[in-house]
Scaffold this active site. Structure first.
Site, short mmCIF file in Angstrom:
data_model
loop_
_atom_site.label_atom_id
_atom_site.label_comp_id
_atom_site.label_asym_id
_atom_site.label_seq_id
_atom_site.Cartn_x
_atom_site.Cartn_y
_atom_site.Cartn_z
N SER A 28 105.15 28.22 65.08
CA SER A 28 104.81 27.31 66.17
C SER A 28 104.83 25.87 65.67
O SER A 28 104.49 25.60 64.52
CB SER A 28 103.46 27.66 66.79
OG SER A 28 102.42 27.18 66.02
N ASP B 276 87.41 31.08 62.13
CA ASP B 276 88.21 30.29 61.18
C ASP B 276 87.79 28.82 61.21
O ASP B 276 88.64 27.93 61.21
CB ASP B 276 89.70 30.46 61.49
CG ASP B 276 90.60 29.98 60.34
OD1 ASP B 276 90.08 29.81 59.22
OD2 ASP B 276 91.80 29.78 60.58
N ASP C 219 92.51 25.63 67.07
CA ASP C 219 93.02 26.82 66.39
C ASP C 219 92.16 28.07 66.61
O ASP C 219 91.41 28.50 65.73
CB ASP C 219 93.18 26.55 64.89
CG ASP C 219 94.09 27.59 64.25
OD1 ASP C 219 94.53 28.52 64.95
OD2 ASP C 219 94.35 27.48 63.04
N SER D 50 108.18 28.20 60.40
CA SER D 50 107.02 27.91 61.25
C SER D 50 107.23 28.60 62.59
O SER D 50 108.26 28.45 63.22
CB SER D 50 106.86 26.41 61.42
OG SER D 50 108.04 25.85 61.92
N THR E 215 95.10 19.22 75.09
CA THR E 215 94.65 17.83 74.96
C THR E 215 95.12 17.33 73.60
O THR E 215 95.11 18.08 72.62
CB THR E 215 93.11 17.72 75.01
OG1 THR E 215 92.54 18.83 74.32
CG2 THR E 215 92.57 17.64 76.39
N TYR E 216 95.51 16.08 73.57
CA TYR E 216 96.03 15.52 72.33
C TYR E 216 94.89 14.95 71.48
O TYR E 216 94.16 14.07 71.94
CB TYR E 216 97.05 14.42 72.69
CG TYR E 216 97.57 13.64 71.51
CD1 TYR E 216 97.92 14.28 70.32
CD2 TYR E 216 97.73 12.25 71.59
CE1 TYR E 216 98.40 13.56 69.23
CE2 TYR E 216 98.23 11.52 70.51
CZ TYR E 216 98.55 12.19 69.34
OH TYR E 216 99.03 11.47 68.27
N ALA E 217 94.75 15.49 70.29
CA ALA E 217 93.73 14.98 69.37
C ALA E 217 94.40 13.87 68.54
O ALA E 217 95.00 14.14 67.50
CB ALA E 217 93.21 16.10 68.49
#
Ligand code: ATP
Length: 334
Positions: free
Chosen positions: A35, A146, A164, A33, A102-104
């Site tokens: 990232s 995408d 993304d 991976s 930001t945290y989803a």
């Protein structure tokens, strides 16, 4: 981005847990991976963020520099755009590049579709929010390229946020967007010639992009033919996603495990069916979006000042107030 936030370092956050990884696909084998996304807490404010740590060595080895740069540039341009993940700051260490996002909290829309809890109210709510997000992205002259349920994240109040942007295309504000419009006409002129071009070539192109695109289920016919993508390419994916929301997670052009070549042929021939009892208004909307000719897709001819009025005006959205939809409570919260 404030100057204060750019001065942050990894010591300013507590890395709580891994929430996701962007994997490298080499000849269909996952080799690592490049990232990793972590849930982090800001030491000073106790606020939670998602931090994407990109391994510099792996980025160079796998030649992902362009991917990372595109994502950063797009997110910077999309600062404060409703329905889009926010890049709050960036910093780096010897080994990693860090993106503070930001945290989803509620993961991906994808996970909820298969649970069969999506009624028509949910489809309307999330289709309307996604449309607003796409409008904002296109107004900034960015094509996402995408869009798929795996890239639609849900925040703490179950509102939709698009993430993304590694495959996105940023058009320069003047020239390129005009070129993209002209490109629609050129595409039409050469459509017949392009139809003759071997599907094998399309397949090779898609295969080459496979590590970015992830799944072929939302690829537009023009991209399959090797033409340039344009704004309307995202409208095609939008049609696929609206269908999928209404079909309890069943993609329009096949299941995720299906042979890609079969999926490509289905897309090129616009070979898809609606399940029984599929809502007639959604059906009409999807049919108007899933057109082979990019220019014929609903919204494709809307002027920039009023994108995507023709989609907003579709009868499926007659009960939706687009001005307030992002402040309305999600039907998934009881
Ligand atoms: P791939 O296409 O290889 O699956 P990706 O390009 O989508 O990966 P990322 O965008 O880095 O990779 O995301 C990796 C995972 O982390 C995804 O599953 C995504 O749901 C999750 N994720 C990414 N950003 C956030 C965020 N801001 N908040 C919560 N989860 C996130």
């Amino acid at each position: 981005m404030t100057s204060r936030s750019t001065k942050k370092s990894d010591n300013d956050f507590i890395f709580l847990k891994i929430i996701g990884e962007a994997r490298i696909l080499t000849s269909k084998i996952l080799t690592g991976s490049f990232s990793t996304v972590y849930l982090c807490r800001d030491v000073e404010t106790a606020k939670e963020y998602a931090i994407k740590a990109c391994d510099k060595k792996l980025i160079l080895r796998e030649k992902k520099q362009e991917y990372i740069k595109r994502e950063k540039d797009a997110l910077l341009k999309l600062n404060n755009t409703i329905g889009v993940i926010q890049l709050l700051s960036t910093f780096q260490s010897d080994k990693y590049l860090f993106f503070v996002l930001t945290y989803a909290k509620n993961s991906e829309l994808h996970h909820y579709l298969k649970l069969k809890i999506f009624n028509l109210e949910c489809v309307k709510y999330y289709s309307a929010q996604l449309l607003i997000a796409i409008e904002g992205i296109h107004r900034k002259n960015i094509i996402h390229r995408d869009l798929k349920p795996q890239n639609l994240l849900l925040d703490s109040s179950m509102k939709l946020i698009v993430g993304d942007f590694g495959s996105s295309k940023i058009l320069s504000d003047q020239t390129d967007s005009k070129e993209e419009q002209l490109n629609i006409n050129n595409n039409n002129k050469n459509q017949e010639e392009r139809n003759i071009s071997a599907i094998g070539e399309s397949k090779r192109r898609i295969d080459r992009r496979a590590s970015f695109v992830g799944t072929a289920l939302y690829v537009s016919p023009e991209v399959l033919k090797g033409s340039k993508s344009h704004f309307s390419t995202d409208l095609f994916a939008y049609g696929c996603i609206v269908y999928e929301m209404c079909a309890h997670g069943r993609p329009v052009f096949g299941s995720s495990g299906e042979n890609e070549y079969v999926v490509f042929q289905k897309i090129q021939n616009m070979d898809y069916k609606f399940p029984e009892n599929f809502d007639s208004e959604v059906k009409d909307l999807v049919q108007k979006l899933l057109k082979i000719d990019p220019e014929e897709r609903l919204g494709a001819k809307d002027p920039k000042e009023s994108i995507y009025k023709s989609i907003r005006d579709h009868e499926f959205f007659s009960t939706i107030n687009f001005d307030t939809i992002y402040s309305q409570t999600s039907p998934l919260i009881f």
